[in-house]
Design a protein around this motif. Structure first.
Motif, short mmCIF file in Angstrom:
data_model
loop_
_atom_site.label_atom_id
_atom_site.label_comp_id
_atom_site.label_asym_id
_atom_site.label_seq_id
_atom_site.Cartn_x
_atom_site.Cartn_y
_atom_site.Cartn_z
N UNK A 167 0.84 -1.20 0.00
CA UNK A 167 0.00 0.00 0.00
C UNK A 167 0.88 1.25 0.00
N UNK A 168 1.95 1.23 0.79
CA UNK A 168 2.87 2.38 0.82
C UNK A 168 3.58 2.55 -0.52
N UNK A 169 3.98 1.43 -1.11
CA UNK A 169 4.63 1.49 -2.43
C UNK A 169 3.68 2.06 -3.48
N UNK A 170 2.42 1.63 -3.42
CA UNK A 170 1.43 2.11 -4.38
C UNK A 170 1.24 3.62 -4.24
N UNK A 171 1.10 4.09 -3.01
CA UNK A 171 0.94 5.53 -2.78
C UNK A 171 2.16 6.31 -3.26
N UNK A 172 3.35 5.75 -3.02
CA UNK A 172 4.58 6.42 -3.43
C UNK A 172 4.71 6.51 -4.95
N UNK A 173 4.05 5.58 -5.65
CA UNK A 173 4.16 5.55 -7.11
C UNK A 173 3.14 6.44 -7.81
N UNK A 174 2.19 7.00 -7.05
CA UNK A 174 1.13 7.82 -7.63
C UNK A 174 1.44 9.29 -7.42
#
Length: 343
Positions: A167-174
């Protein structure tokens, strides 16, 4: 889906609720957010409501704000204070989930015509039962055991099958959500700034020197006030001439005494619960039980008579505290639980 179904998402301003709202919108739901003002910790809502609004603006949804501070005080905060004053150990998160996050919030969902309610909790549900999350390091099923089973068909948990690191990786990629990925984790009890005793001191007399006694009632030392202690604590009191560690076995608020003993004296093999919340109608069964959040489940036999559950544990459990939640699991399925009244 041909006709968009509306879902109300609890928005805290954190990464979990933000990604939950985003995922639901991508699935085609008509999403609206809700920020709830619960406790009255100074400066808290100014920061978190602004974050929730920023998240809602990014996702492109409307954000409602509901002031529930009075209800929170009556149903969560005051019971928290009272439970410690009674010499017990409270579980405010379970009460908050039942009465506010899945109580007042479902009522608000009805007001706006939302068929579903969603949160960023790490937990799963099939509409009949709750199940542990795929990420066992973040699983929050223990704190949701007390919610009304009638609302289970209306609940959605977008993060139940996901892991926090992803979830943190996804947010960081957006683009636009990078800051959400690096936010500090929220505290276990949101309204406690430093320690629970610092908070209690604003409402009750905490620092009140009392006697430390052994199991036979002999005075063997001194403590700084019974509300400083929970079952299993081994520091913060004196024991005359002790060579081995001593642990709190029992708290007597009426006499301002704490009873202490050796570690083996802490082992508990039988527990009683009241105020049960069961997701099916079984009355006598073998299962596993979790007696505190950060402990492993242990095998047990349960018998329920007149809304009182008696639990016989297959192995001794240390640090069992009256006032805490006790939750039954059948493998990864949560089947109910209650509140410890005797151990």
């Amino acid at each position: 889906m041909s006709i968009k179904e509306r879902v109300l998402v609890g928005m805290s301003g954190g990464v979990d609720s933000t990604i939950s709202a985003l995922l639901l919108k991508e699935e085609g739901y008509e999403v609206e957010g809700l920020y709830m003002k619960l406790h009255s910790k100074p400066g808290y809502h100014e920061i978190h409501q602004a974050r929730a609004q920023k998240a809602a603006d990014f996702v492109g949804i409307k954000l409602h704000v509901l002031d529930l501070q009075k209800t929170f005080n009556e149903k969560v905060f005051q019971p928290f204070i009272d439970t410690y004053a009674e010499g017990k150990t409270p579980n405010p998160c379970a009460l908050c989930n039942r009465n506010l996050k899945f109580g007042e919030m479902i009522r608000f969902a009805d007001e706006i015509g939302a068929q579903y309610l969603a949160t960023g909790h790490y937990i799963n549900s099939d509409g009949t039962y709750l199940y542990t999350a795929s990420d066992d390091t973040k699983d929050q099923s223990y704190f949701l055991f007390y919610i009304n089973k009638e609302i289970l068909p209306r609940l959605k948990f977008p993060l139940g099958e996901r892991h926090k690191k992803d979830i943190k990786k996804l947010a960081a990629s957006i683009e636009g959500l990078e800051s959400f990925s690096s936010q500090a984790e929220s505290s276990e009890i949101c309204f406690v700034e430093t320690t629970y005793t610092d908070l209690l001191k604003e409402y009750v007399e905490v620092d009140k020197i009392g006697e430390v006694v052994d199991k036979e009632g002999n005075v063997i030392g001194e403590h700084k006030g019974y509300m400083h202690y929970t079952i299993g604590k081994r520091k913060g009191f004196t024991v005359k001439g002790a060579h081995d560690p001593h642990f709190v076995l029992k708290i007597n608020p009426e006499t301002n005494q704490i009873v202490v003993g050796k570690k083996e004296d802490l082992a508990c093999y039988k527990v009683k619960l009241n105020n049960l919340n069961m997701f099916d109608d079984r009355k006598e069964f073998d299962t596993t039980v979790k007696l505190r959040y950060r402990t492993k489940s242990v095998k047990c036999h349960v018998k329920i008579v007149d809304d009182i559950a008696t639990i016989e544990l297959e192995e001794g459990v240390f640090g069992v505290a009256v006032g805490q939640a006790s939750v039954f699991y059948d493998d990864n399925k949560l089947i109910g639980g209650g509140w410890i009244i005797e151990s």
